[in-house]
Design a protein around this motif. Structure first.
Motif, PDB file in Angstrom:
ATOM      1  N   TRP A  76       0.832  -1.229   0.108  1.00 42.40           N
ATOM      2  CA  TRP A  76       0.130   0.061   0.066  1.00 42.40           C
ATOM      3  C   TRP A  76       1.131   1.290   0.049  1.00 42.40           C
ATOM      4  N   LEU A  77       0.422   2.298  -0.569  1.00 39.23           N
ATOM      5  CA  LEU A  77       1.438   3.490  -0.974  1.00 39.23           C
ATOM      6  C   LEU A  77       0.585   4.666  -0.353  1.00 39.23           C
ATOM      7  N   TYR A  78       1.351   5.322   0.575  1.00 36.23           N
ATOM      8  CA  TYR A  78       0.832   6.508   1.333  1.00 36.23           C
ATOM      9  C   TYR A  78       1.499   7.754   0.812  1.00 36.23           C
ATOM     10  N   VAL A  79       0.701   9.046   1.358  1.00 33.30           N
ATOM     11  CA  VAL A  79       1.438   9.968   0.807  1.00 33.30           C
ATOM     12  C   VAL A  79       2.411  10.370   1.831  1.00 33.30           C
ATOM     13  N   LYS A  80       3.447  11.107   1.440  1.00 28.99           N
ATOM     14  CA  LYS A  80       4.639  11.508   2.145  1.00 28.99           C
ATOM     15  C   LYS A  80       4.270  12.380   3.280  1.00 28.99           C
ATOM     16  N   ILE A  81       3.016  13.285   3.166  1.00 25.03           N
ATOM     17  CA  ILE A  81       2.603  13.856   4.386  1.00 25.03           C
ATOM     18  C   ILE A  81       2.116  13.041   5.300  1.00 25.03           C
ATOM     19  N   ALA A  82       2.858  12.859   6.193  1.00 26.96           N
ATOM     20  CA  ALA A  82       2.373  11.743   7.377  1.00 26.96           C
ATOM     21  C   ALA A  82       2.909  12.399   8.770  1.00 26.96           C
ATOM     22  N   ARG A  83       2.382  11.801   9.803  1.00 25.15           N
ATOM     23  CA  ARG A  83       2.744  12.258  11.098  1.00 25.15           C
ATOM     24  C   ARG A  83       3.723  11.491  11.656  1.00 25.15           C
ATOM     25  N   PRO A  84       4.730  12.088  12.423  1.00 22.99           N
ATOM     26  CA  PRO A  84       5.623  11.375  13.118  1.00 22.99           C
ATOM     27  C   PRO A  84       5.377  10.357  14.084  1.00 22.99           C
ATOM     28  N   LYS A  85       5.812   9.320  14.261  1.00 19.46           N
ATOM     29  CA  LYS A  85       5.582   8.359  15.069  1.00 19.46           C
ATOM     30  C   LYS A  85       5.212   8.428  16.453  1.00 19.46           C
TER      31      LYS A  85
END
Length: 152
Positions: A76-85
């Motif tokens: 699955w591919l996600y957008v690079k705009i992600a939250r920090p862990k």
């Protein structure tokens, strides 16, 4: 007589690539800004509740360009705009350590081992159950009674 396939294999439905719900990308032609979960994890990010925006086709489906990839090996591919862990708080780490201490401490000899013990089936560690002295590299060598120490 022809051989039948085993019960473990299941037939996959063939879906035309034009009817796929998400856009599919081959491994060599991945657009900028899309990352897999593993790549996000390496960068210390998480999807942050976002749904996937694309599918990374598996190696087998590279030979079937007209069919949609519906194998378990797809990514699955996600957008690079992600939250920090999320970083666990100290109280959460203490709670996890107490839970692991309960699973790895023998109730008979009070030694805390580096692995989980079969407490549900056996009730104690193997050395206590079989009557031999354990190897010193299998448990925490401490003279103090078992307290909650952070294992991580």
């Amino acid at each position: 007589m022809p051989r039948t396939r085993g019960k473990g294999r299941r037939e996959l439905k063939r879906v035309p690539r034009s009817d796929a719900t998400l856009p599919e990308h081959d491994r060599g032609a991945l657009p900028e800004g899309l990352l897999t979960r593993r790549q996000l994890r390496e960068r210390g990010l998480s999807p942050g509740g976002h749904d996937p925006v694309g599918v990374l086709r598996c190696k087998y489906c590279a030979y079937r360009p007209d069919q949609s990839c519906n194998h378990p090996q797809r990514g699955w591919l996600y957008v690079k705009i992600a939250r920090p862990k999320r970083v666990p708080t100290l109280a959460q780490e203490w709670a996890l350590d107490r839970a692991m201490a309960a699973r790895s401490t023998c109730p008979a000899c009070k030694r805390r081992y580096y692995f989980c013990l079969p407490l549900r089936t056996q009730g104690c560690c193997d050395p206590c159950a079989r009557g031999y002295e354990p190897s010193p590299d299998t448990y925490f060598a401490s003279t103090a009674p078992v307290t909650h120490r952070l294992a991580a």
